[in-house]
Scaffold this active site. Structure first.
Site, PDB file in Angstrom:
ATOM      1  N   GLY B  43       0.850  -1.194   0.000  1.00 30.11           N
ATOM      2  CA  GLY B  43       0.000   0.000   0.000  1.00 30.11           C
ATOM      3  C   GLY B  43       0.881   1.238   0.000  1.00 30.11           C
ATOM      4  O   GLY B  43       2.041   1.201  -0.420  1.00 30.11           O
ATOM      5  N   ALA B  45       2.325   2.830   2.447  1.00 28.51           N
ATOM      6  CA  ALA B  45       3.530   2.719   3.265  1.00 28.51           C
ATOM      7  C   ALA B  45       4.492   1.698   2.664  1.00 28.51           C
ATOM      8  O   ALA B  45       5.667   2.008   2.414  1.00 28.51           O
ATOM      9  CB  ALA B  45       3.153   2.323   4.692  1.00 28.51           C
ATOM     10  N   GLY B  46       4.012   0.499   2.391  1.00 22.69           N
ATOM     11  CA  GLY B  46       4.884  -0.560   1.901  1.00 22.69           C
ATOM     12  C   GLY B  46       5.411  -0.272   0.501  1.00 22.69           C
ATOM     13  O   GLY B  46       6.596  -0.475   0.224  1.00 22.69           O
ATOM     14  N   SER B 285     -16.868   9.616   1.273  1.00 22.88           N
ATOM     15  CA  SER B 285     -15.783  10.435   1.818  1.00 22.88           C
ATOM     16  C   SER B 285     -16.268  11.499   2.791  1.00 22.88           C
ATOM     17  O   SER B 285     -17.289  12.145   2.598  1.00 22.88           O
ATOM     18  CB  SER B 285     -15.036  11.125   0.694  1.00 22.88           C
ATOM     19  OG  SER B 285     -14.203  12.121   1.226  1.00 22.88           O
ATOM     20  N   ARG B 331     -14.226  12.605  13.388  1.00 26.03           N
ATOM     21  CA  ARG B 331     -15.008  11.421  13.043  1.00 26.03           C
ATOM     22  C   ARG B 331     -15.659  10.752  14.245  1.00 26.03           C
ATOM     23  O   ARG B 331     -16.808  10.334  14.183  1.00 26.03           O
ATOM     24  CB  ARG B 331     -14.097  10.423  12.341  1.00 26.03           C
ATOM     25  CG  ARG B 331     -13.684  10.926  10.992  1.00 26.03           C
ATOM     26  CD  ARG B 331     -12.691  10.029  10.339  1.00 26.03           C
ATOM     27  NE  ARG B 331     -12.482  10.485   8.963  1.00 26.03           N
ATOM     28  CZ  ARG B 331     -11.632   9.952   8.115  1.00 26.03           C
ATOM     29  NH1 ARG B 331     -10.897   8.924   8.486  1.00 26.03           N
ATOM     30  NH2 ARG B 331     -11.509  10.426   6.899  1.00 26.03           N
ATOM     31  N   HIS B 402     -13.795   1.727  10.104  1.00 24.82           N
ATOM     32  CA  HIS B 402     -13.056   2.255   8.978  1.00 24.82           C
ATOM     33  C   HIS B 402     -11.548   2.103   9.117  1.00 24.82           C
ATOM     34  O   HIS B 402     -10.854   1.749   8.170  1.00 24.82           O
ATOM     35  CB  HIS B 402     -13.415   3.734   8.817  1.00 24.82           C
ATOM     36  CG  HIS B 402     -12.707   4.412   7.705  1.00 24.82           C
ATOM     37  ND1 HIS B 402     -12.715   3.923   6.421  1.00 24.82           N
ATOM     38  CD2 HIS B 402     -11.950   5.541   7.664  1.00 24.82           C
ATOM     39  CE1 HIS B 402     -12.002   4.728   5.650  1.00 24.82           C
ATOM     40  NE2 HIS B 402     -11.519   5.702   6.377  1.00 24.82           N
ATOM     41  N   LEU B 442      -3.293   8.772   4.749  1.00 21.91           N
ATOM     42  CA  LEU B 442      -2.441   8.794   3.565  1.00 21.91           C
ATOM     43  C   LEU B 442      -1.133   9.495   3.906  1.00 21.91           C
ATOM     44  O   LEU B 442      -0.058   9.082   3.508  1.00 21.91           O
ATOM     45  CB  LEU B 442      -3.161   9.517   2.421  1.00 21.91           C
ATOM     46  CG  LEU B 442      -4.515   8.931   2.023  1.00 21.91           C
ATOM     47  CD1 LEU B 442      -5.090   9.687   0.827  1.00 21.91           C
ATOM     48  CD2 LEU B 442      -4.381   7.465   1.679  1.00 21.91           C
TER      49      LEU B 442
END
Lengths: 263, 639, 284
Positions: B43, B45-46, B285, B331, B402, B442
């Site tokens: 993803g 990070a990886g 979103s 949130r 989430h 992100l």
């Protein structure tokens, strides 16, 4: 208000790449029409496991139409009858009670079947590896706002970059061609100022790898019609133009060396 | 109880990272090719880490269970990415982003990490633009911004509603470049099933080829886990169906501490459940809250269509309760508020399980075209799933699981308590404390992958210079391979009566009821018992058909659900032990008179890092005290 | 040893066939070796052939002149003598023919090799059938229409250029040849069918060539389709009208009013007596 559907599925079953495969017929009764197509397959699979039968293998992950994992041919149409929709976002309300539905994997030499509806799409990665990137070493970037990009250019680049790499374009193309996928990435990068230094080498090498796996474009427009992200075949024309231009350019310029231009 | 040392560098907050970069040992370019690094997960990070490490000259092997590294679930992030660029001149700064993140996390994050994240945020945008990420632009050609929950500035960069996709593709493309150059070897459709340890160090992993079933070992000087969060323990979540805890959980079982597992983010704007067949929940979103107004009818059980309910009979409860942040509260606050109104009987929709998110005002004010441009793809997605047209009728939304703030414990260098094992992105317990702000996942994934890990990993690798990696023929690797094979045989050998999914659904239901948006002692105790029983039933009655030696999706799921069952117990244990409310962890026993989360900073200002003590046995607690030197702990207020 | 076992990877199990392409040193061959290069060649040769069919059709419109025979035959003569004396007799015509033959061969060679490539790209068809979402009949039948047109062109040449398929053939009298050819109903029907197929082929080809050459722009994209449709319609209407006109008796019988001189001159060039030419019948 949701209603229930009784369906008959004809699903391609194939144990592995070497197996010849055949259609299997399954009853799918009591399907709520608010289900997605994949949820319907989940229900069928739960019943198959209950009967001690091998469940139908299919690729899927995000189930919100963005990861590009899912996809198969429903009644002769990649991703099924709804335009602009991946199978995970295709809901059963678009089918009728009593329907016979035929489900078959993507078919292309470049996409060997792994099992049932699961295919390998590894050549897509190979195409990107051939040049579907901008060489930007980590940490070497200048301030993001130092490059102005006109909004229409950024928007157009985005339209191309929206590709999810699902492979429906290849599946739909009577020639098994990957022009829409390849051209979308080329257009995304070749439209942007950051992409200019590698513009000509990118199109040349990506096209070369593409053609080593896939068929050629005969402008059927099937790819555009089934693309869940509505990618335009205008990008194919752009790829052709860039490819032709690249071929007519000086080799030294193609190499992106000191004589390379940014145009 | 042993204290954990986070290795936070000394000095003033704003200088820690710069000083640390200077103080960290380096690996010289000509020595880098002597090192083998494993990265699991591709993803943000990886993918970013593998690409950057490969570019630096290390030998990298990258693994993902998807058929292509591009499909990692980061791709589904919609809204945007925060960065303290202050391009809008609205008073943003690194310090404000740092402060907002600490506050948004309800003061349960490590200051030094969060400040570093805020510092790096600006570099991320530069890097991504250089890679060709098509961020939204203004007509003048400059980058555009929007605002997100928990912030009063516009610092969120976005690419329509597909920011995660574009950033993920940027990282994937950088990774692809390294694959072509030969510095990264990519293993798609390959799942990590064990971590291999030797003399207390992580020395490699055991993986299963998902197509052939082959079990192989891979040895390395360092193992980096970037395998995302564990929200799928709830069965229904916004995560991808394949998202799982297996890599981090198996590392946990080999000794890595699992930190704050109970911190779960429930996202306020998702499409409500429509039936028992539901396989996942779809996020709408958070950016929608920029222009959408949240409301329920003032009368309980009001069945009139939304457009027939006059304004005076609507309760815009977020605007009413939180006048200064209004619809853009964080949130956790928005989610709980929705739960409260639905639980009280004001819910809307066929089964009264949602609240309205209404764009009528925004469409009147800005015109349909503007709304379409901002959120077109989200509106289309909503219409596809529900069959309703959100331009005409308000969306129905409800909170859904989430993101998980918890994860493997890491120090300032992002290294776990096991030397040689690094954990980045959502997989670590992260920089978000008890609640993550929108558009920060992100940011963290890319900060870890592009900038933090490639720097800090050198400090650890430098100690291993000229040490060859442990042979995969060694006893440690053989034993790990055998235990993986045994586990698979065991699953295939049970031949019980219930499907894997039926166990997963039941686990999810228990978790959602008792360890979801609101938790209490009785519920958590009951859940612990239920999950324990379910785990035992799973191991005696699960039905996994087929064989190991070919693509077997039931077998894949079975292994993951087995781990979720153990994780579920740990989450409940952690939730039970944390006798306070903070961020995503809301204990009904601990709330203010008006229903807000009530922290207990005196007793719980620490990271709870759990050591594995065997399945079904309570984990052993290790604490990392959180020392707030630079921010003042306060009751969060968004009023 | 860095990694463990790696012999039987899934990558190997799933690896699709890779087509290796010869790396020609000659630029033009390397370019033509790529599929996009071949499509560009098809587009360019397509333009040449489009130009030809258009000119061919327009030239034949002289059939509707009041003094049609003279005009048509003079036009034929003009083609043979144009450029003299800088060019030898029929020199200009052979240059045109050379270009046409080359275009025709390249067009077919590219089409055949791309078709083979595309067959390889989908060796197994959809077993449950497929439904088309966009490709029209013209696009889907390009190979068949092209194949049939190719054979028709050979017949057309045998009929009206070489004369061996036309018993009434008189070399140098296109009006006569055309008239007596179309008077045979089966020939007229074959001609009409072939032209309808040609129209279909053009309907897709004249649009497709813009794509192949990369000529796409939102400003003129919608005109590409219009252009192809109008072009195809013009060719079909023009060409199909000729046999219909002949069969309907709207065209006068040939009177060989080309003039003795021209005929004798022509026979002289060939080194033969006009009377001995095969299939020549004097109606005088």
């Amino acid at each position: 208000m949701s209603k229930n559907l009784n369906l008959t599925l004809r699903v391609w079953r194939q144990r592995g790449p070497a197996d010849s495969g055949a259609f299997g017929t399954y009853k799918a009764d009591g399907i709520n029409d608010d289900m997605s197509f994949l949820e319907m397959l989940d229900v069928v699979n739960e019943r198959l496991i209950g009967d001690g039968k091998d469940p139908i293998a299919f690729d899927h992950d995000c189930r919100e139409g963005i990861c590009g994992s899912c996809g198969f041919v429903i009644d002769g149409r990649p991703h099924g009858p709804q335009p602009g929709t991946t199978v995970c976002q295709l809901h059963m309300r678009h089918f009728n009670d009593g329907d016979d539905i035929t489900v078959e994997p993507w078919r292309a030499a470049a996409f060997p079947i792994i099992k049932d509806l699961v295919v390998s799409r590894a050549p897509f990665d190979k195409i990107i590896q051939a040049g579907g990137y901008i060489s930007a070493p980590t940490g070497a970037a200048r301030d993001a706002n130092s490059t102005l990009i006109p909004k229409p250019t950024a928007d157009l680049a985005f339209d191309a970059a929206a590709c999810i790499g699902c492979g429906a374009c290849v599946a739909a193309c009577p020639n098994g061609a990957a022009q829409l996928f390849t051209s979308a990435k080329i257009a995304h990068l070749n439209l942007l100022p950051q992409g200019q230094p590698e513009r000509w080498s990118r199109v040349t090498s990506m096209v070369e790898v593409m053609e080593s796996y896939f068929g050629s474009c005969t402008n059927y427009r099937e790819c555009e019609a089934v693309c869940p992200k509505g990618i335009s075949i205008d990008f194919i024309a752009k790829m052709n133009r860039d490819f032709l231009q690249a071929k007519f350019r000086d080799k030294k310029k193609l190499a992106g060396g000191p004589l390379g231009d940014a145009g | 109880m042993p204290e954990l040392n986070a290795s936070v560098p000394p000095g003033p907050l704003a200088e820690k990272w710069d000083n640390h970069k200077f103080d960290t040992k380096l690996v010289a370019p000509q020595n880098r090719r002597k090192f083998q690094i494993i990265v699991v997960g591709t993803g943000l990070a990886g993918g970013a880490a593998a690409a950057t490490l490969g570019e630096m000259g290390y030998n990298v092997k990258a693994f993902c269970f998807q058929d292509s590294p591009r499909r990692a679930h980061s791709i589904a992030a919609q809204g945007g990415i925060n960065a303290a660029k202050n391009y809008k001149s609205d008073g943003d700064s690194v310090h404000r982003l740092f402060y907002d993140t600490i506050k948004g996390g309800d003061y349960r994050a490590r200051e030094a990490n969060v400040h570093r994240l805020a510092e790096i945020s600006t570099q991320i945008i530069d890097q991504c633009v250089a890679q060709g990420v098509p961020f939204a632009r203004e007509y003048g050609g400059l980058l555009d911004n929007r605002s997100f929950g928990g912030a009063q500035v516009s610092r969120t960069f976005y690419a329509r509603g597909q920011t995660g996709q574009q950033l993920e593709l940027g990282a994937y493309q950088a990774l692809s470049r390294q694959v072509e150059l030969g510095s990264v070897k990519m293993y798609p459709r390959t799942e990590m099933l064990d971590l291999v340890m030797k003399d207390g160090r992580a020395v490699g992993i055991v993986v299963r080829d998902l197509v052939t079933g082959e079990i192989t070992s891979h040895s390395a000087h360092a193992v980096v886990l970037a395998t995302g969060g564990y929200g799928n323990v709830f069965f229904l979540s916004t995560n991808a169906k394949g998202s799982n805890v297996t890599a981090t959980w198996r590392a946990h079982k080999r000794g890595a501490y699992f930190a704050n597992p109970c911190y779960t983010q429930i996202h306020p704007t998702c499409i409500p459940v429509s039936g028992d067949y539901q396989s996942k929940l779809t996020l709408m979103s958070e950016s929608l809250r920029n222009d959408g107004r949240v409301w329920v009818p003032k009368a309980k059980g009001d069945k009139r269509p939304a457009n027939q309910i006059p304004d005076a009979e609507r309760d815009y409860y977020l605007e009413r309760r939180y006048p200064s942040f209004g619809n853009l509260v964080p949130r956790d606050v928005a989610s709980r508020a929705a739960k409260v109104v639905v639980d009280e009987g004001y819910g809307v929709g066929e089964i009264a399980n949602g609240v309205y998110l209404d764009f009528a005002d925004a469409i009147r004010r800005l015109g349909r075209a503007t709304i379409e441009q901002r959120y077109g793809n989200l509106f289309d997605m909503y219409a596809k799933i529900t069959g309703d047209n959100p331009y005409e009728v308000p969306m129905r939304i409800y909170p859904a699981v989430h993101y998980t703030m918890g994860g493997l414990w890491v120090d300032y260098n992002l290294m776990s308590n096991i030397p040689g094992l690094f954990v980045i992105g959502e997989a670590n317990f992260s920089d978000h404390g008890a609640n993550r702000l929108g558009a920060s996942a992100l940011m963290q994934g890319l900060a870890d992958g592009y900038f933090v890990l490639p720097t800090t990993i050198a400090g650890e690798l430098a100690t291993q210079l000229n040490q060859p990696p442990v042979s995969t023929d060694s006893a440690e690797f053989r034993a790990a391979e055998q235990s993986v094979k045994d586990g698979i045989s065991r699953l295939l050998g049970i031949k019980g009566s219930r499907t894997v999914d039926s166990f997963h659904r039941q686990l999810g239901k228990t978790m959602w009821e008792h360890c979801g948006m609101a938790r209490n002692t009785a519920g958590l105790t009951a859940a612990l018992k239920e999950i324990g029983q379910l785990r035992e039933e799973f191991w005696s009655d699960v039905r996994v058909l087929g064989e190991n030696e070919s693509l077997n999706q039931s077998l894949e799921k079975a292994g993951r659900v087995a781990d979720f069952l153990e994780l579920g117990e740990l989450m409940c244990q952690d939730a039970l032990h944390r006798e306070e409310s903070c961020g995503g962890h809301f204990r009904e026993e601990h709330q203010t008179p008006d229903g807000e989360a009530l922290r207990d900073d005196d007793n719980f200002a620490y990271v709870a890092a759990w050591e594995f003590a065997g399945a079904g046995r309570p984990g052993v607690l290790h604490k990392e005290d959180l020392n707030f030197e630079f921010v003042h702990l306060a009751q969060r207020s968004y009023k | 040893m860095l990694s463990g076992s790696a012999p039987r990877t899934s990558a190997a199990a799933q690896a699709p066939a890779v087509r290796q392409r010869r790396k020609h040193h000659l630029w033009v061959l390397y370019f033509y070796g790529s599929a996009i290069g071949k499509k560009a060649v098809m587009a360019v040769t397509g333009i040449v052939l489009l130009g030809f069919v258009l000119m061919h059709m327009v030239g034949n419109l002289k059939l509707y002149y009041p003094d049609a025979e003279r005009h048509l035959n003079a036009y034929g003569e003009w083609l043979r003598t144009f450029g003299e004396p800088a060019l030898p007799h029929t020199g200009f015509l052979w240059i045109l023919r050379g270009g046409l033959i080359l275009s025709f061969i390249l067009h077919i060679h590219a089409a055949v090799s791309l078709t083979l490539m595309n067959r390889q790209a989908r060796p197994i068809k959809y077993q449950g059938g497929r439904s088309y979402a966009a490709a029209d009949y013209a696009a889907r039948t390009m190979r068949w229409s092209g194949f049939i047109i190719g054979f028709y062109v050979l017949f057309h040449l045998a009929d009206l250029t070489w004369g061996n398929a036309n018993p009434d053939f008189i070399r140098g009298e296109p009006y006569n040849n055309l008239y007596y050819s179309f008077e045979r109903v089966p020939v007229a029907l074959v001609y009409i069918v072939a032209n309808l197929l040609l129209g279909l082929h053009i309907y897709h080809g004249a649009w497709s060539l813009f794509q192949s050459l990369g000529l796409a722009n939102p400003r003129f994209n919608q005109w590409r389709r219009t252009f192809a449709a109008v072009f195809a319609a013009a060719i079909v209407i023009g060409n199909v009208s000729f046999p219909i006109a002949v069969l309907a008796g709207a065209v006068d019988e040939p009177e060989h009013i080309t003039g003795e001189a021209r005929l004798i001159e022509h026979a002289h060039t060939l080194g033969t007596a006009a009377e001995t030419l095969p299939g020549v019948t004097f109606h005088a």
